[in-house]
Structure formats: structure tokens, C-alpha cells
Design a protein around this motif. Structure first.
Motif, PDB file in Angstrom:
ATOM      1  N   ALA A  21       0.838  -1.208   0.000  1.00 41.66           N
ATOM      2  CA  ALA A  21       0.000   0.000   0.000  1.00 41.66           C
ATOM      3  C   ALA A  21       0.872   1.256   0.000  1.00 41.66           C
ATOM      4  O   ALA A  21       0.557   2.247  -0.676  1.00 41.66           O
ATOM      5  N   ALA A  22       1.970   1.216   0.753  1.00 42.00           N
ATOM      6  CA  ALA A  22       2.870   2.370   0.787  1.00 42.00           C
ATOM      7  C   ALA A  22       3.505   2.603  -0.577  1.00 42.00           C
ATOM      8  O   ALA A  22       3.654   3.754  -1.022  1.00 42.00           O
ATOM      9  N   LEU A  23       3.880   1.527  -1.256  1.00 40.94           N
ATOM     10  CA  LEU A  23       4.449   1.661  -2.591  1.00 40.94           C
ATOM     11  C   LEU A  23       3.432   2.233  -3.571  1.00 40.94           C
ATOM     12  O   LEU A  23       3.741   3.138  -4.355  1.00 40.94           O
ATOM     13  N   ARG A  24       2.207   1.718  -3.509  1.00 41.26           N
ATOM     14  CA  ARG A  24       1.183   2.153  -4.458  1.00 41.26           C
ATOM     15  C   ARG A  24       0.687   3.561  -4.172  1.00 41.26           C
ATOM     16  O   ARG A  24       0.119   4.224  -5.047  1.00 41.26           O
ATOM     17  N   GLY A  25       0.922   4.033  -2.956  1.00 39.61           N
ATOM     18  CA  GLY A  25       0.548   5.398  -2.627  1.00 39.61           C
ATOM     19  C   GLY A  25       1.719   6.348  -2.637  1.00 39.61           C
ATOM     20  O   GLY A  25       1.577   7.517  -2.287  1.00 39.61           O
ATOM     21  N   GLY A  26       2.893   5.850  -3.049  1.00 33.89           N
ATOM     22  CA  GLY A  26       4.100   6.651  -3.008  1.00 33.89           C
ATOM     23  C   GLY A  26       4.367   7.420  -4.286  1.00 33.89           C
ATOM     24  O   GLY A  26       3.603   7.345  -5.261  1.00 33.89           O
ATOM     25  N   PRO A  27       5.455   8.160  -4.317  1.00 37.93           N
ATOM     26  CA  PRO A  27       5.755   9.034  -5.465  1.00 37.93           C
ATOM     27  C   PRO A  27       6.090   8.279  -6.744  1.00 37.93           C
ATOM     28  O   PRO A  27       6.062   8.867  -7.826  1.00 37.93           O
ATOM     29  N   ARG A  28       6.438   6.988  -6.640  1.00 35.19           N
ATOM     30  CA  ARG A  28       6.779   6.226  -7.841  1.00 35.19           C
ATOM     31  C   ARG A  28       5.683   5.245  -8.233  1.00 35.19           C
ATOM     32  O   ARG A  28       5.914   4.279  -8.948  1.00 35.19           O
ATOM     33  N   SER A  29       4.481   5.509  -7.776  1.00 37.15           N
ATOM     34  CA  SER A  29       3.376   4.575  -8.023  1.00 37.15           C
ATOM     35  C   SER A  29       3.102   4.382  -9.508  1.00 37.15           C
ATOM     36  O   SER A  29       2.680   3.307  -9.933  1.00 37.15           O
TER      37      SER A  29
END
Length: 231
Positions: A21-29
Motif C-alpha cells: 500500500a505504501a508503494l502504491r501510494g508513493g511518489p513512484r506509483s
């Protein structure tokens, strides 16, 4: 839902869901694969292996009584990341426990005399030459081969300390410096040997202590359905 088993103990999947979830909500999503795709399932497997590596090292750090000091991410250079492999490199960068175990496991590793001798035999080069030059408006050091050919030739023929003018260039050769090109390889070889030892140790510990679950196999496992890599 289970992330995997460590020493037979189920690890909850909640950490994986949170990391994804953090990856998908992060700046490189926008660089991540489409949810539900084969590539997305491979990403999930990869993140799971990073988390299992972190959990394993957290347990080992506790068993060894290692101090684990919370800190920000530690960045590896490209060579180190390649030598460790992407999963281990990501775990190392993101987990203080992994770094503490790495330091403990590799503390006594040194390159052998044979490795040092071989490295020197295949890499030793003669010293390079640099010139200390004076110009009308200052001075600098330069490799003679980087100078205009006519100016370099005139400076070679002129006595040191004599001004030389060739076309638009005026310079004086003050001194010729021999620059060693063969720094001590021990630190670089030591770190490479330590990375190799950690990879061997970690592979053994994973095989002995981790049990993977269906759907979260190693992304490189040829038996899992989303591994499309073929030689």
C-alpha cells in the motif's frame, strides 16, 4: 493470510499489505505494474521476500544480542547492490537489523593474500604523468595527452620554467608529476568478500529457517506460474 513461516511460526501478511500500500501510494506509483497483472504478482512476491529477509535478520539479531539502532535508509552503490541481489539489497537498505546482522556475520572476513596478489597482477598499470603548468593568468595540473598536441610537444622540448607560445596558447611547464594509478585494493576486495559471505550465509539461513507459501514463492522460482523468464 500468511506471509511465510519463520522457524515454523506463521508470519502475518499484514506487513506485506502495508508495504504494498505504501508503494502504491508513493511518489513512484506510476512506475508500478498494473494491479492484478502477472508483473504485479511478481512484485508482491519480491516484496514478500524482502520482508521475510528482514524478519529473519530481526530474529537473528535478537538471538545474537546485537544492537539494532533505528536509523534512516542506508544507500548501497550499484556494485554492492548487484553483488547482494535486489532482494537482499533492498532489505539491507531498509532494515537496521539486516545491517547489524551483516556486520556481525562478516566482521572477520578479509580478502586472502592470493586474491590480493591476483587482483594486483591483472590490474596494475604504470603511473600516469601529470604536468604542473603555469599560464599567464594562473596555473593548473593536466594530463599531457589532454593538451593541444602542438603545445604539448613544444613543452616537452622546452626546458622546465621556460614560457612557450604555440598559436593562441602560452604556458610554462613547472614540474612533471608521477601519479600512482594503483590504489590499495584491500578495502574494495574486503567489502566484496564480505558481501559474498553474507549472501552465502543468508541463502543457508533462508533454506533452513524460512518456509514459503503458495502465491508468495520466490519471484525467480521456475515452478511458480508468473515466472516467464526463459533462456
Amino acid at each position: 493470510m500468511t506471509l511465510g513461516l519463520l522457524d515454523g511460526r506463521p508470519l502475518p501478511r499484514t506487513a506485506l499489505d502495508a508495504r504494498l500500500a505504501a508503494l502504491r501510494g508513493g511518489p513512484r506509483s506510476t512506475a508500478l505494474p498494473l494491479p492484478g497483472s502477472s508483473e504485479d504478482r511478481q512484485l508482491t512476491r519480491w516484496v514478500a521476500q524482502v520482508l521475510l529477509t528482514e524478519a529473519l535478520c530481526e530474529t537473528v539479531a535478537a538471538e545474537r544480542g546485537l544492537p539494532v539502532v533505528a536509523s534512516g535508509p542506508s544507500r548501497l552503490d550499484q556494485q554492492a547492490a548487484v553483488e547482494l541481489g535486489s532482494i537482499t539489497a533492498a532489505a539491507y537498505e531498509g532494515s537496521a537489523a539486516v545491517r547489524a546482522v551483516y556486520a556481525s556475520v562478516t566482521a572477520d572476513i578479509e580478502p586472502s593474500a592470493a586474491d590480493l596478489a591476483h587482483y594486483r597482477a591483472v590490474t596494475t598499470r604504470p603511473p600516469t604523468t601529470r604536468w604542473h603548468l603555469a599560464l599567464p593568468d594562473g596555473g593548473f595540473e593536466a594530463d599531457p595527452d589532454t593538451l593541444p598536441e602542438a603545445l604539448a610537444e613544444a613543452l616537452r622540448e622546452a626546458p622546465p620554467g621556460e614560457w612557450v607560445t604555440v598559436g593562441p596558447w602560452t604556458a610554462m611547464l613547472l614540474a612533471t608529476l608521477a601519479v600512482p594509478r594503483n590504489p590499495d585494493p584491500t578495502p574494495a576486495l574486503r567489502e566484496a568478500a564480505r558481501r559474498a559471505e553474507f549472501v552465502r550465509w543468508l541463502d543457508h539461513e533462508r533454506a533452513q529457517r524460512l518456509t514459503l507459501v503458495e502465491g508468495l514463492e520466490h519471484p525467480g522460482d521456475p515452478a511458480q506460474p508468473d515466472n516467464h523468464h526463459r533462456h
